[in-house]
Design an enzyme around this catalytic site. Sequence first.
Site, PDB file in Angstrom:
ATOM      1  N   HIS A  79      -4.567   2.147   1.931  1.00  0.00           N
ATOM      2  CA  HIS A  79      -3.653   2.356   3.056  1.00  0.00           C
ATOM      3  C   HIS A  79      -4.080   3.512   3.953  1.00  0.00           C
ATOM      4  O   HIS A  79      -3.268   4.055   4.701  1.00  0.00           O
ATOM      5  CB  HIS A  79      -2.222   2.588   2.545  1.00  0.00           C
ATOM      6  CG  HIS A  79      -1.595   1.343   1.965  1.00  0.00           C
ATOM      7  ND1 HIS A  79      -0.520   1.369   1.116  1.00  0.00           N
ATOM      8  CD2 HIS A  79      -1.917   0.032   2.120  1.00  0.00           C
ATOM      9  CE1 HIS A  79      -0.193   0.119   0.770  1.00  0.00           C
ATOM     10  NE2 HIS A  79      -1.036  -0.696   1.372  1.00  0.00           N
ATOM     11  N   SER A 123       5.112  -0.358  -8.302  1.00  0.00           N
ATOM     12  CA  SER A 123       5.714  -1.628  -8.690  1.00  0.00           C
ATOM     13  C   SER A 123       4.940  -2.776  -8.057  1.00  0.00           C
ATOM     14  O   SER A 123       5.264  -3.936  -8.272  1.00  0.00           O
ATOM     15  CB  SER A 123       7.180  -1.656  -8.261  1.00  0.00           C
ATOM     16  OG  SER A 123       7.297  -1.232  -6.921  1.00  0.00           O
TER      17      SER A 123
END
Length: 229
Positions: free
Chosen positions: A103, A173
């Site tokens: 990212h 997650s």
Amino acid sequence: MAVALTGAGLSVESGIPAFRGNQGLWDRYDPLEFAHIEAFRADPQKVWKMLAELGGLVDRARPNPAHRGLARLEELGYLRAIITQNIDALHQRAGSREVIEFHGNGQRLVCLSCGRRYSQEAVVLETLPPRCSCQGVLKPDVVFFGEPIPPAASEKALAYCRQCDVLLVIGTSALVAPASHLPLIAKQQSARIVEINLERTHLSDTISDVVLETSASQALNDILEHLGR
Ligand SMILES: [Zn+2]
């Protein structure tokens, strides 16, 4: 060959708030208003004011035992690479060498007009938004919603996930696409998935082979201790 996929949960122990969940950053800031590339283009100053606050948090943050444990695993030859969704560069500061920034990197800025990149230290944030020498608006060199993953990072991450025997999924997650696809890709190539999260996730009941419900620091400490025996 083992590879690690890391997320915000890893840096919470360094004082960087998670984006999701209790007290998450997105409880305070609507991501569509602050983290979407169109929102940034529409009002870069507004987004920069939030980023200035975030930047302060990142500047004060230091690598924690989990970052250092992963760097040690690489040094010992057990870990080949880290694919991180974090933009805080704490893996590199902890000594990790092969870090794929899925990212982007919040310590760098990129010009929206000409694409020139700057290190954060090289840019004065007195007037917001900061501007390039070409007068274009500078944006943190991180992936905003609505933007693609940098192709080089994406290709490398995919290659590692296809090759690895073990994928450590730590502090994430893995819900946000396309990072969320990586564990599945590794699993399909018959890698074992070792998940380290404080709480169970959707991965725990689907593809994880081992689930360690503990902090990243504790788990890395235990793993290193085990390897030392
Ligand atoms: Zn420029």
